[in-house]
Write a protein that holds these residues in place. Structure first.
Motif, PDB file in Angstrom:
ATOM      1  N   LYS A  96       0.833  -1.205   0.000  1.00 47.08           N
ATOM      2  CA  LYS A  96       0.000   0.000   0.000  1.00 47.08           C
ATOM      3  C   LYS A  96       0.870   1.258   0.000  1.00 47.08           C
ATOM      4  O   LYS A  96       1.787   1.370   0.821  1.00 47.08           O
ATOM      5  CB  LYS A  96      -0.911   0.026   1.229  1.00 47.08           C
ATOM      6  N   PRO A  97       0.563   2.222  -0.871  1.00 46.89           N
ATOM      7  CA  PRO A  97       1.305   3.481  -0.808  1.00 46.89           C
ATOM      8  C   PRO A  97       0.837   4.304   0.396  1.00 46.89           C
ATOM      9  O   PRO A  97      -0.351   4.397   0.655  1.00 46.89           O
ATOM     10  CB  PRO A  97       0.950   4.175  -2.126  1.00 46.89           C
ATOM     11  N   PHE A  98       1.783   4.859   1.133  1.00 48.88           N
ATOM     12  CA  PHE A  98       1.433   5.664   2.317  1.00 48.88           C
ATOM     13  C   PHE A  98       2.466   6.751   2.521  1.00 48.88           C
ATOM     14  O   PHE A  98       3.573   6.699   1.982  1.00 48.88           O
ATOM     15  CB  PHE A  98       1.316   4.787   3.567  1.00 48.88           C
ATOM     16  N   ARG A  99       2.061   7.731   3.314  1.00 47.31           N
ATOM     17  CA  ARG A  99       2.953   8.819   3.688  1.00 47.31           C
ATOM     18  C   ARG A  99       3.001   8.883   5.208  1.00 47.31           C
ATOM     19  O   ARG A  99       1.958   8.865   5.875  1.00 47.31           O
ATOM     20  CB  ARG A  99       2.430  10.137   3.121  1.00 47.31           C
ATOM     21  N   ASP A 100       4.197   8.967   5.773  1.00 44.62           N
ATOM     22  CA  ASP A 100       4.384   9.061   7.225  1.00 44.62           C
ATOM     23  C   ASP A 100       4.186  10.512   7.643  1.00 44.62           C
ATOM     24  O   ASP A 100       4.850  11.413   7.144  1.00 44.62           O
ATOM     25  CB  ASP A 100       5.790   8.584   7.595  1.00 44.62           C
ATOM     26  N   LEU A 101       3.238  10.749   8.562  1.00 45.43           N
ATOM     27  CA  LEU A 101       2.932  12.107   9.023  1.00 45.43           C
ATOM     28  C   LEU A 101       3.616  12.466  10.338  1.00 45.43           C
ATOM     29  O   LEU A 101       3.529  13.604  10.786  1.00 45.43           O
ATOM     30  CB  LEU A 101       1.416  12.280   9.162  1.00 45.43           C
ATOM     31  N   GLY A 102       4.253  11.495  10.979  1.00 45.99           N
ATOM     32  CA  GLY A 102       4.958  11.770  12.229  1.00 45.99           C
ATOM     33  C   GLY A 102       4.555  10.824  13.343  1.00 45.99           C
ATOM     34  O   GLY A 102       3.655   9.997  13.206  1.00 45.99           O
ATOM     35  N   GLU A 103       5.245  10.953  14.453  1.00 43.73           N
ATOM     36  CA  GLU A 103       5.011  10.113  15.617  1.00 43.73           C
ATOM     37  C   GLU A 103       3.792  10.601  16.396  1.00 43.73           C
ATOM     38  O   GLU A 103       3.558  11.814  16.487  1.00 43.73           O
ATOM     39  CB  GLU A 103       6.232  10.139  16.551  1.00 43.73           C
ATOM     40  N   LYS A 130      -0.840   8.384   6.267  1.00 38.00           N
ATOM     41  CA  LYS A 130      -1.894   8.669   5.288  1.00 38.00           C
ATOM     42  C   LYS A 130      -1.752   7.584   4.227  1.00 38.00           C
ATOM     43  O   LYS A 130      -0.860   7.620   3.387  1.00 38.00           O
ATOM     44  CB  LYS A 130      -1.715  10.057   4.691  1.00 38.00           C
ATOM     45  N   VAL A 131      -2.634   6.576   4.299  1.00 36.76           N
ATOM     46  CA  VAL A 131      -2.563   5.435   3.400  1.00 36.76           C
ATOM     47  C   VAL A 131      -3.493   5.682   2.227  1.00 36.76           C
ATOM     48  O   VAL A 131      -4.668   5.988   2.408  1.00 36.76           O
ATOM     49  CB  VAL A 131      -2.940   4.128   4.136  1.00 36.76           C
ATOM     50  N   SER A 132      -2.980   5.512   1.019  1.00 34.03           N
ATOM     51  CA  SER A 132      -3.808   5.653  -0.203  1.00 34.03           C
ATOM     52  C   SER A 132      -4.385   4.307  -0.575  1.00 34.03           C
ATOM     53  O   SER A 132      -3.736   3.277  -0.421  1.00 34.03           O
ATOM     54  CB  SER A 132      -2.940   6.163  -1.353  1.00 34.03           C
ATOM     55  N   GLY A 133      -5.616   4.310  -1.086  1.00 29.39           N
ATOM     56  CA  GLY A 133      -6.253   3.078  -1.551  1.00 29.39           C
ATOM     57  C   GLY A 133      -6.518   2.080  -0.442  1.00 29.39           C
ATOM     58  O   GLY A 133      -6.377   0.885  -0.614  1.00 29.39           O
TER      59      GLY A 133
END
Length: 135
Positions: A62-69, A131-134
């Motif tokens: 899964k494509p995702f973006r890390d937003l922080g702890e 923030k996970v896409s799909g």
């Protein structure tokens, strides 16, 4: 003559109070304005549910973006308070992640610690807001 006029005045006043009729329940009331019905209050929109991942392997495809702890805690301030709850700490972790516009959390650890300042015991959960896409 004065005595007679004073007696007549006293009799007149006492006679008026003897025939004083109490107002009926509707007639003697002062009309109070009725409150206008208000439109229902709009509640704040509920944040989107934040999914908890416990294994990083679940995120591989899964494509995702890390937003922080992010962290969530539940504190037992003294021995008489209810014990700290890991489920409450996890829920607070999700709420904080939602505030960061995350839709998922990769959970690193949840534990109960006894050396927290200001707490007799404390449940702590830590993770990464994603923030996970799909999803």
């Amino acid at each position: 003559m004065r005595v007679l006029s004073l007696c007549a005045l006293a009799l007149l006043l006492s006679g008026c109070s003897a025939f004083h009729d109490t107002p009926s329940s509707d007639a003697g009331r002062v009309a109070r304005p009725q409150p206008k019905p208000t439109a229902p209050q709009k509640t704040a929109p509920r944040p989107a549910p934040v999914k908890i991942y416990t294994d990083a392997a679940e995120l591989v495809s899964k494509p995702f973006r890390d937003l922080g702890e992010v962290a969530g805690e539940d504190c037992q301030t003294n021995t008489q308070d209810s014990p700290p709850n890991l489920a409450t700490a996890r829920k607070r972790l999700q709420i904080r992640a939602s505030g960061m516009k995350a839709n998922a959390v990769l959970l690193h650890k949840c534990e109960i610690i006894t050396s927290a300042p200001g707490c007799y015991r404390q449940a702590v959960c830590q993770g990464s807001a994603l923030k996970v896409s799909g999803q």
